[in-house]
Design a protein around this motif. Structure first.
Motif, PDB file in Angstrom:
ATOM      1  N   SER A  75       0.771  -1.340  -0.030  1.00  0.00           N
ATOM      2  CA  SER A  75       0.124   0.069   0.006  1.00  0.00           C
ATOM      3  C   SER A  75       0.917   1.296   0.058  1.00  0.00           C
ATOM      4  CB  SER A  75      -0.899  -0.176   1.293  1.00  0.00           C
ATOM      5  OG  SER A  75      -0.337   0.131   2.413  1.00  0.00           O
ATOM      6  N   ALA A 131       1.017   3.972  -3.026  1.00  0.00           N
ATOM      7  CA  ALA A 131       0.846   5.585  -2.838  1.00  0.00           C
ATOM      8  C   ALA A 131       2.020   6.380  -3.312  1.00  0.00           C
ATOM      9  CB  ALA A 131       0.746   5.705  -1.211  1.00  0.00           C
ATOM     10  N   PHE A 141       2.067   9.323  -6.179  1.00  0.00           N
ATOM     11  CA  PHE A 141       2.647  10.819  -5.737  1.00  0.00           C
ATOM     12  C   PHE A 141       3.433  11.011  -7.131  1.00  0.00           C
ATOM     13  CE2 PHE A 141       5.063  14.087  -4.044  1.00  0.00           C
ATOM     14  CZ  PHE A 141       4.060  14.731  -3.459  1.00  0.00           C
ATOM     15  N   SER A 193       1.506  13.252   1.917  1.00  0.00           N
ATOM     16  CA  SER A 193       0.576  12.497   1.072  1.00  0.00           C
ATOM     17  C   SER A 193       0.569  11.018   1.133  1.00  0.00           C
ATOM     18  CB  SER A 193       0.922  12.880  -0.571  1.00  0.00           C
ATOM     19  OG  SER A 193       0.090  12.355  -1.414  1.00  0.00           O
ATOM     20  N   VAL A 194       1.653  10.466   1.138  1.00  0.00           N
ATOM     21  CA  VAL A 194       1.888   8.963   1.333  1.00  0.00           C
ATOM     22  C   VAL A 194       1.085   8.532   2.911  1.00  0.00           C
ATOM     23  CG1 VAL A 194       3.259   6.882   1.620  1.00  0.00           C
ATOM     24  CG2 VAL A 194       3.557   8.480  -0.416  1.00  0.00           C
ATOM     25  N   GLU A 198      -1.415  10.267   4.200  1.00  0.00           N
ATOM     26  CA  GLU A 198      -2.699  10.228   4.283  1.00  0.00           C
ATOM     27  C   GLU A 198      -3.385   9.114   3.462  1.00  0.00           C
ATOM     28  OE1 GLU A 198      -4.506  12.384   5.961  1.00  0.00           O
ATOM     29  OE2 GLU A 198      -2.937  13.441   6.911  1.00  0.00           O
ATOM     30  N   ASP A 199      -2.682   8.756   2.539  1.00  0.00           N
ATOM     31  CA  ASP A 199      -3.177   7.881   1.528  1.00  0.00           C
ATOM     32  C   ASP A 199      -3.276   6.310   2.223  1.00  0.00           C
ATOM     33  OD1 ASP A 199      -3.827   9.620  -0.397  1.00  0.00           O
ATOM     34  OD2 ASP A 199      -1.957   9.255  -1.719  1.00  0.00           O
ATOM     35  N   SER A 200      -2.201   6.006   3.035  1.00  0.00           N
ATOM     36  CA  SER A 200      -2.103   4.575   3.440  1.00  0.00           C
ATOM     37  C   SER A 200      -2.612   4.442   4.924  1.00  0.00           C
ATOM     38  CB  SER A 200      -0.487   4.324   3.618  1.00  0.00           C
ATOM     39  OG  SER A 200      -0.022   5.170   4.568  1.00  0.00           O
ATOM     40  N   ASP A 222      -5.687   4.835   6.040  1.00  0.00           N
ATOM     41  CA  ASP A 222      -7.075   4.268   6.117  1.00  0.00           C
ATOM     42  C   ASP A 222      -6.660   2.438   5.838  1.00  0.00           C
ATOM     43  OD1 ASP A 222      -8.500   6.392   6.645  1.00  0.00           O
ATOM     44  OD2 ASP A 222      -8.861   7.025   4.829  1.00  0.00           O
TER      45      ASP A 222
END
Length: 366
Positions: free
Chosen positions: A227, A231, A235, A254-255, A257-259, A261
């Motif tokens: 994951s 991500a 990006f 960014s990574v 926030e994306d990972s 969840d």
């Protein structure tokens, strides 16, 4: 007739023609000449073949002197002698003398998995008992899920867990609850402008939901790695090389926030992400070096032109002042004469005119 004496701590069994007749306890006894007496030490267990034992058990007077322990196939019996561990009995029939030694017996049912009997921890280390026990260790910084016949039963915290060894399958899966670090090293990625970069990235995380991480997820660490990797690719692929080099912090955020969840579904919590290195490949490094050299050369040229312009403007201003002021012109002239004179090793003068006039003629043109 003959007289036989049985001392304290001993018991005599009387036989006639090989057949058991009676028991003799402490004291003096008369026996017939055709009878024999076997003396037994009551501090030791009684041993005999199965047939003779069945005959002995018919004599109530004798059996009152015994502890008769019958151990079934699915049982063990732990024997304590004068309060100390002595041995572990498996399936069979055993006889111990009463009186001289105090015996205690703890019977355990091996069809269970949990050890509910009152057994001191030190006794578990005894070899003949240890072979009947399964031991699992869970460290203080770990939690474990316990599976019985491949079904979840409960979650174990740090400690030592013992279960009876039988046909029931017991499995323990453990997770480390400390802060862990996942390294994503040497990832070659393409930027938006098709430049190849190699990234070294890391993420710090903790397992926060043990049951979800171990029971609902297979290899949660590998899934978290994938994951984070995806991500990163998303990006980097949306930025040019120049934008990427200026956006390290934005990349990590960014990574993260994306990972986070996705990590939550795996039973873990991502605490922090960071970019360790962005490395250019050999070809890209040469290109970037040439670009940097060109940029610095251009900057140097601009500075040089700026200085030349300022110098020319200064000369122009000086010329205007000298044109308007004859004395300033003479002073400037003498300044240059002085500079020229510093470069000359020897000057020859004649006596036709004054020294200053001759110097002026040497250094100036009409």
């Amino acid at each position: 007739m003959r007289k036989v004496r049985i001392n304290a701590g001993k018991v005599g069994l009387v036989f006639k023609n090989g057949d058991y007749k009676r028991v003799l306890t402490e004291g003096a006894h008369w026996v017939r000449f055709r009878e024999s007496v076997n003396i037994y030490n009551t501090s030791l267990s009684f041993t005999s073949n199965a047939l003779d034992l069945e005959v002995f058990l018919r004599d109530k007077e004798l059996t009152d002197l015994w502890h008769v322990i019958d151990v079934l196939d699915h049982e063990i019996v732990i024997v304590y002698k004068n309060g100390k561990y002595s041995q572990t009995l498996t399936a069979g029939r055993y006889v111990f003398w009463k009186g001289l030694v105090t015996y205690d017996f703890t019977r355990a049912d091996l069809t269970k998995i949990y050890i509910t009997e009152k057994i001191d921890k030190a006794v578990f280390a005894k070899y003949d008992l240890h072979s009947h026990i399964r031991v699992f260790e869970v460290a203080a910084h770990e939690k474990a899920v316990m599976l019985v016949n491949d079904e979840y039963v409960k979650t174990l915290t740090g400690g030592t867990y013992r279960f009876w060894r039988n046909d029931t399958t017991i499995k323990i899966a453990k997770a480390d609850l400390r802060q862990l670090q996942l390294e994503i090293a040497g990832q070659e990625l393409l930027t938006k402008d098709k430049a190849t970069v190699r990234l070294n990235f890391y993420a710090q995380y903790k397992v926060t939901h043990v049951e979800k991480a171990l029971l609902e997820t297979k290899e949660y660490e590998k899934q978290l790695y994938v994951s984070l990797q995806l991500a990163l690719r998303a990006f980097v692929g949306s930025y040019t090389l120049d934008e990427l080099l200026e956006s390290k912090e934005a990349l990590a955020q960014s990574v993260f926030e994306d990972s986070k969840d996705i990590a939550k579904k795996l039973g873990v919590t991502v605490l922090h992400c960071g970019v360790r290195d962005i490395i250019l490949t050999g070809e890209m490094k040469d290109i970037m070096n040439r670009v940097l050299i060109a940029q610095k050369t251009a900057q140097a040229n601009v500075i040089t032109r700026r200085e030349e312009t300022a110098s020319t403007r200064s000369l122009l201003n000086t010329a205007k002042l000298m044109e308007e002021n004859e004395m300033l012109y003479k002073l400037k002239e003498m300044e240059y004469v002085e500079k020229i004179a510093d470069k000359i090793g020897e000057i020859t003068l004649t006596g036709n005119s004054g020294m200053v006039t001759q110097l002026k003629e040497l250094f100036t043109t009409k």
